[in-house]
Write a protein that holds these residues in place. Structure first.
Motif, PDB file in Angstrom:
ATOM      1  N   GLY A   1       0.782  -1.130   0.046  1.00  0.00           N
ATOM      2  CA  GLY A   1      -0.150   0.047  -0.185  1.00  0.00           C
ATOM      3  C   GLY A   1       0.909   1.386   0.183  1.00  0.00           C
ATOM      4  O   GLY A   1       0.331   2.385  -0.018  1.00  0.00           O
TER       5      GLY A   1
ATOM      6  N   GLY B   1      -5.544  -2.049   4.122  1.00  0.00           N
ATOM      7  CA  GLY B   1      -4.678  -2.340   2.683  1.00  0.00           C
ATOM      8  C   GLY B   1      -3.339  -1.851   2.873  1.00  0.00           C
ATOM      9  O   GLY B   1      -2.384  -1.919   1.860  1.00  0.00           O
ATOM     10  N   ASN B   2      -2.967  -1.072   3.850  1.00  0.00           N
ATOM     11  CA  ASN B   2      -1.750  -0.256   4.002  1.00  0.00           C
ATOM     12  C   ASN B   2      -0.886  -1.054   5.041  1.00  0.00           C
ATOM     13  O   ASN B   2      -1.472  -1.090   6.152  1.00  0.00           O
ATOM     14  CB  ASN B   2      -2.011   1.319   4.044  1.00  0.00           C
ATOM     15  CG  ASN B   2      -2.711   1.781   3.103  1.00  0.00           C
ATOM     16  OD1 ASN B   2      -3.994   1.851   2.759  1.00  0.00           O
ATOM     17  ND2 ASN B   2      -1.965   2.331   2.233  1.00  0.00           N
ATOM     18  N   LEU B   3      -0.029  -1.356   4.779  1.00  0.00           N
ATOM     19  CA  LEU B   3       1.019  -2.076   5.802  1.00  0.00           C
ATOM     20  C   LEU B   3       1.695  -0.953   6.567  1.00  0.00           C
ATOM     21  O   LEU B   3       2.347  -0.256   5.902  1.00  0.00           O
ATOM     22  CB  LEU B   3       1.949  -3.028   5.283  1.00  0.00           C
ATOM     23  CG  LEU B   3       1.458  -4.458   4.875  1.00  0.00           C
ATOM     24  CD1 LEU B   3       2.605  -5.143   4.884  1.00  0.00           C
ATOM     25  CD2 LEU B   3       0.405  -5.003   5.642  1.00  0.00           C
TER      26      LEU B   3
END
Lengths: 327, 136, 797
Positions: free
Chosen positions: B21, B106-108
């Motif tokens: 992400g 969805g973003n690490l």
């Protein structure tokens, strides 16, 4: 990482797409979102020199949940946010919501998820990784490393939408050089394949869209997904159930499974006998156990196959129970 | 394309496979993974990157909240989170914490444990509501 | 801004220290303007790529790169024989080379480096490289490597084995203590390897200019070690090498070794005379690894009838992978960090680290202190249960007191572990919950401690301080800080600014932190071992005090008041008793510069000599230690085995938190990383092969799975820490694993001793328990419950 060179085609109509497919027969992939295909291409997993994008074909974007008519290029993001879809076909909206991540769902499509490449620890790896092992049947090699032999690929079907749509008796419209046909979604995934040819799509055929029958009065549905993390992960198991009860008796019951075997699967032989009967804790338990012993996952995903089988029974029970409880 | 040809290096390359992400941009307003988007398919569409959300010389309320709440540590994931959050708050002006968690899933991020990121997005939603109210 | 006049000699309250100051570089990061190595552009830039070994262990018979050199667009092709000199982060265990020489030792090791106009051209060149390998026996199990082997992975391995390091320590009389014990437990546990998984892949850019100077920009935690390694391997004096650290997108220990690709990139730049950049693909990051060692350990604890610990017996076997890296330190740490925060009069340790044909293990956040702590804290819990005690009571009885010495001669200074435990116990509602929640729900507690900076620098020749800070003052009163400490996101630049600003009494916007650049920054030995706040903080404080002396002298000259009566604050230097009398900071600066035109100051930190004289005595000594006690509450879905951690109460003693917001960020991030190792993260090897080198298959925790975190910062000022501070970067990770592990026992009555505890393992354990016991039930409550709230001081010691 980089993509090998390819030619991108952007047809604006289905006939145009199909004629491109005929022209580049065997040399192309349809591109329908790209969240599965492009990572695979970057890992040099069976890349082809032509990509036919379906994005510019307007009718593939149609989205009429009220008519049960969904174009193949509908984005998962649109599906998960649709109140119409959620009220008529809850399992489908739930399955859409459970795919990968919000970012993937922004690009990923219905058609793409139905035809998502099967997955395996020995396949979804970089070229280098596969080279170090000597490649596999599914790409660049001649043997399977999961079930050692050379005939059949055991990679796991990992789409979420297929079981949900199968449970709701969806049909798919396919258009190809030889014309248009409509088949039950269950027939898209033949169980007797070699795992390499995973679907009954004919050469050049486009999955054009999905039709869902209008839900009968009292039909309820649900999709439950087993995975290690609440986002990102492909299903280790997906269970969709559609149920209709009439005065306490089952009038309609479908159970479909994904994330377990090479193809998604509906368990009609095990659920049909329950039609007309009353669901009890005992019959539900028996159903779960029967389904559990009917499925054959292999060890090519994160969680152990015996565990995934056990969870099949648990999730089937939970799914049915949640549909009966609220009624 | 964004980074190499246009020099817009705010969007980061963390995995190239859609699994981190860090490269999130807005494509016609929708948070999208630029690593999985073919430039040719984005032709004629509006792309907004982290470079394009703040007023000149200032910060977007989401950026401001990330600064104040300590939501950025190493900063590599930050542009992606902010792009996701900006679009999310536009569509969901007063979200619950659970909705925010889902929206950014969805973003690490490997530094913050997400706690202060969620704090910042919550704070930004409140600040934007106040701003909206005062400008209305 | 006039400070309130109080008349008395006031204790000036801290202005910046202890404040929730946002990171000084945050605005760059939130706008995408912070520059990471991959963001840097140079004219005429080449792309470098490294061809990796497909064999886990093989002799290289021949490498033929003739055809690769002919590929249009290829500028250089480099093999290991060009720069064969070995290097490594520890001076005693140099066993790495920039590219493989004669032998490859793991799948993914670099064999050939290519510089070309783009990535595709590099790949085309790779396709034309012929490497002839002769496969060698593969060692993928340290239990095999510790025995005599047919082929040694490195010649320097011990005797005829593949052991890289072995440690024996014995203090007191362990067998005697064990025989005399009233109670004892033994725990054996297994830990999968885990890795840092920072979001920024490794990246390096190198340029060699015609004047014979090499410049290297790299995503590194330790610019100084990279500087040394480049000099040694490339045979260039350090003064001809310039190392610059741009922003680094996370490190956690994974960017603290000098790496082969950094040296290979520099070598390519030297070969081609053009700038070359290497950026790793994500799978390369996984092969490079240097993460936490796969570990097998056994912990025995004995206690007397009064519940006093009498002996600690530890064994550990570590899978070191192909190289030594920090391994000698890791081997020591797995034993010597087992003891604190408890007092053990007798201690025995046998540790071994084996070479295998896995990607190298190395240092990862809470290096060497994490796996052993899980086993110790589970063992303490088991001992408490055996004795019928509440586990918090057993811990309280055995804590090391502040200002004490351990049996292996660690000097303990400030220590608030007791306050940590009491705070976590109180806030978590321990008394109401322990053994009392419904089946499937549980609460657990565990403690920890960690070094606040390794006392012994890795490089001790030539002798120099562990950190030096330079300050340079501009003519308009701006202060530029030059420091070699690497900010990798933990916020060390902000701590620097806070410390300098506090001492000088100036606002943060007057302070500029210069990027780490070896041409201008004095030496700092790097961002590892949780040393930066403590050591850099002290050096910065001394530098600022040096500068303050000069400015106070100037202010004294201007005002006529004695230096002792002057105070810095509010951007002024004023008379303490008459705050309205004074000069502005800038006036003092101008006065001080009058005859020099420049104003500089320096400060450094060097830790005091400490530790015993026995072999390995320095390992684990530190000028201070952080302490911790966490409580965690869990909920388990007993049908699926899924674990949800509801809340963590994090009692932490980092001395005085210089920036509580940053400390919380470190604790929350540590909990995220610790829970990952506990529940879902693992490097899955089948034989020598890593099965999950991707962020999809390596499962770090998602935001939805993060528990609520309550930070309880209860430390007291450390006597030697800057403004009383100690570390908060690594220690916070340690207690979360055993706290949750112990909570799982409370919930399910099952001890989990094989990490990660994935749902399938949970379910299997429950099935076994049910088979064994005929039912599933919670463990019985202890006979000794904690005393009511308020009764905080009841330690029998």
């Amino acid at each position: 990482m980089h993509l090998d060179e390819f030619q991108l085609h952007q047809p604006e109509s289905l006939p145009e797409a199909i004629s491109l497919a005929r022209e580049f027969a065997g040399q192309f992939d349809y591109l329908a979102g790209g969240t599965d295909l492009l990572p695979n291409y970057k890992m040099h997993l069976n890349p082809r020199p032509h990509l036919i994008s379906l994005d510019a074909i307007p009718e593939l974007h149609r989205f009429s949940p009220d008519q049960g008519d969904l174009g193949a290029m509908v984005r998962l993001r649109e599906m998960e946010g649709s109140a119409g879809l959620a009220s008529r076909y809850p399992a489908v909206a739930q399955a859409a919501r459970e795919v990968a991540t919000p970012l993937v769902r922004a690009s990923g499509t219905l058609g793409g998820n139905l035809l998502v490449e099967t997955r395996c620890f020995f396949f979804n790896q970089s070229y280098f990784w596969r080279q170090s092992l000597g490649f596999c049947l599914k790409a660049d090699g001649d043997r399977c490393h999961v079930v050692p032999q050379k005939e059949k690929c055991y990679a796991t079907f990992s789409g979420d939408l297929a079981p949900a749509l199968m449970a709701l008796d969806a049909r798919v419209r396919l258009m190809g050089p030889e014309g248009t046909r409509e088949i039950p979604l269950t027939d898209l995934y033949p169980r007797d394949g070699d795992g390499i040819r995973r679907t009954s799509l004919r050469a050049g055929e486009v999955l054009e869209g999905v039709t869902l029958p209008p839900p009968v009065q009292g039909l309820r549905s649900i999709y439950l997904k087993l995975r290690v993390r609440p986002s990102y992960d492909f299903p280790e198991l997906g269970v969709a159930v559609a149920l209709c009860q009439d005065g306490g008796r089952v009038s309609h019951l479908r159970v479909a499974l994904g994330g377990l075997e090479m193809v998604p699967r509906r368990m009609d032989a095990l659920t049909d006998p329950l039609v007309g009967s009353q669901l009890t804790g005992e019959s539900l338990r028996a159903l779960g156990e029967a389904i559990r012993s009917a499925v054959r996952p292999v060890h090519n995903t994160f969680l152990a196959p015996d565990y995934r089988r056990k969870m099949t029974a648990v999730l089937v029970r939970r799914a049915v129970r949640s549909l009966t409880e609220g009624s | 394309m964004l980074r190499e040809d246009l020099g817009l290096t705010g969007s980061k390359r963390g995995c190239d496979l859609g699994t981190c992400g860090c490269c999130t941009v807005l494509l016609d307003g929708v948070p999208t993974l630029s690593c999985l988007t073919l430039a040719k398919l984005a032709e004629g569409r509006e792309i907004t990157t982290i470079e394009g959300i703040a007023p000149p010389g200032g910060l977007h309320p989401v950026q401001k909240a990330f600064v104040e709440k300590g939501a950025t540590q190493c900063g590599f994931c930050t542009p992606g989170f902010i792009m996701t959050a900006v679009a999310f708050l536009r569509d969901h002006p007063s979200p619950t914490r659970e909705e925010i968690s889902r929206a950014v899933s969805g973003n690490l991020c490997r530094c913050t444990g997400y706690v202060k990121i969620l704090d910042a997005i919550e704070a930004a939603s409140r600040a934007m509501a106040r701003e909206g109210a005062s400008s209305a | 801004m006039t400070p309130a006049a109080s008349g008395e000699a006031p204790a000036v309250p801290h202005r910046l220290i202890g404040a929730r100051v946002p990171l000084v570089d945050a605005s760059l990061k939130v706008t995408g303007r912070a520059e990471y190595t991959d963001d840097l552009r140079r004219p005429n830039l080449l792309v470098g790529r490294i061809l990796k070994s497909v064999h886990p262990h093989a002799r290289i018979r021949k490498i033929d790169v003739t055809e690769a050199r002919k590929v249009p667009g290829v500028a250089a092709v480099l093999t290991g024989d060009r720069y064969p000199r070995t290097f490594g982060v520890l001076p005693m265990t140099h066993d790495e080379t920039a590219l493989a020489v004669d032998r490859v030792r793991y799948i993914g090791e670099g064999v050939v480096a290519v510089a070309a106009v783009d990535e595709e051209t590099c790949e085309r060149a790779f396709a034309r490289i012929r490497v002839e390998y002769e496969p060698l026996p593969v060692y993928d199990d340290p239990k095999v490597s510790r025995n005599p082997v047919a082929v040694k992975i490195h010649e320097r391995a011990l005797r005829d084995t593949n052991l890289q390091k072995e440690v024996f320590q014995h203090f007191g009389d362990l067998p005697g203590a064990w025989r005399a014990a009233a109670h004892s437990v033994r725990v054996s546990a297994r830990y999968a390897g885990v890795t840092h998984a920072f979001t920024e892949p490794h990246a390096v850019l190198a340029e060699y200019s015609p004047d014979g100077r090499l410049t290297v920009w790299s995503a590194t935690q330790v610019p100084h070690y990279l500087h040394r390694a480049l000099s040694e391997v490339l045979d260039l004096p350090m003064h001809r090498i310039r190392v610059i650290k741009p922003e680094v997108g996370g490190g956690f220990g994974g960017k603290s070794d000098p790496f082969p690709h950094e040296i290979a990139c520099a070598a390519l730049a030297m070969e081609t005379g053009r700038p070359v950049k290497i950026v790793f693909d994500r799978d390369d990051v996984f092969y490079t690894n240097h993460g936490r060692h796969p570990t097998w350990n056994t912990v025995g604890i004995a206690a007397d009838a009064l519940g006093r610990f009498t002996a600690l017996d530890v064994e550990a076997l570590l899978d070191g992978g192909a190289w030594s890296s920090f391994g000698t330190v890791t081997t020591y740490y797995n034993g010597v960090l087992a003891m604190g925060p408890y007092q053990f009069p007798n201690f025995r340790y046998h540790g071994a680290r084996a070479y295998t044909n896995h990607p190298p293990s190395g240092a990862m956040r809470a290096h060497g202190g994490t796996n052993i702590r899980y086993s110790v804290e589970v063992a303490v819990d088991m001992l408490a249960e055996e004795m019928g005690w509440d586990p918090t009571e057993l811990r309280l009885r055995n804590f090391l007191p502040p200002h004490s010495t351990t049996v292996n001669e660690f000097r303990i200074t400030s220590n608030s572990v007791r306050q940590c435990l009491l705070a976590a116990r109180e806030r978590s509602g321990w008394r109401e919950k322990f053994r009392a929640l419904p089946y499937g729900q549980g609460i657990g507690i565990a403690c920890g401690f960690y070094i606040s900076g390794s006392n012994s620098p890795i490089h001790f020749t030539p002798k120099f301080p562990q950190c030096t800070v330079h300050l340079k003052v501009d003519m308009d009163g701006g202060v530029t800080v030059h420091c070699g400490a690497a900010d990798i996101g933990q916020g060390s630049k902000t701590i620097l600014a806070q410390v300098v600003g506090e001492v000088l009494g100036i606002p943060l916007d007057r302070i500029r932190i210069a990027a780490v650049d070896s041409d201008t920054a004095p030496i700092d030995i790097g961002s590892y071992s949780s040393r930066v706040t403590f050591m850099m903080g002290n050096a910065a404080k001394r530098a600022a005090e040096d500068l303050r002396r000069q400015l106070v002298q100037a202010a004294s000259d201007l005002t006529g008041y004695a230096r002792e009566s002057l105070e810095c604050g509010g951007d002024r230097i004023y008379v303490r008793h008459r705050p309205q009398v004074g000069v502005s900071f800038l006036e003092a600066v101008h006065r001080a510069m009058e005859h020099t035109g420049a104003l500089h100051a320096s400060g450094s930190y060097e830790s005091a000599p400490m530790g015993g004289t026995f072999k390995g005595a320095r390992a684990g000594t530190a000028p201070a230690y952080s302490f911790s006690a966490y409580a965690a509450e869990v909920e388990v879905d007993v049908e699926t085995g899924f674990v949800r951690v509801r809340k963590v109460w994090a009692g932490f003693d980092c001395g005085r938190p210089l920036n509580p917001q940053s400390v919380e960020g470190q604790i929350e991030g540590s909990i995220h990383m610790g829970l990952g190792q506990l529940l879902s993260e693992s490097l899955n090897y089948r034989g020598p092969r890593l099965m999950n080198p991707s962020l999809l298959d390596y499962k770090i925790v998602m935001p939805q799975d993060m528990p609520e975190v309550e930070c309880l910062l209860v430390g007291e000022d450390d006597p030697e820490g800057p403004f009383g501070a100690k570390e908060a970067g690594e220690g916070p990770l340690i207690p979360v694993l055993p706290a949750v592990g112990n909570a799982l026992y409370d919930a399910l009555g099952v001890r989990f001793l094989d990490l990660p505890i994935t749902p399938d393992k949970v379910l299997r354990a429950l099935e076994e328990k049910e088979r064994r016991e005929g039912r599933l039930s919670k463990p019985a409550p202890p006979a000794v419950m904690p005393v009511p709230a308020g009764g905080t001081d009841h330690a029998p010691r």
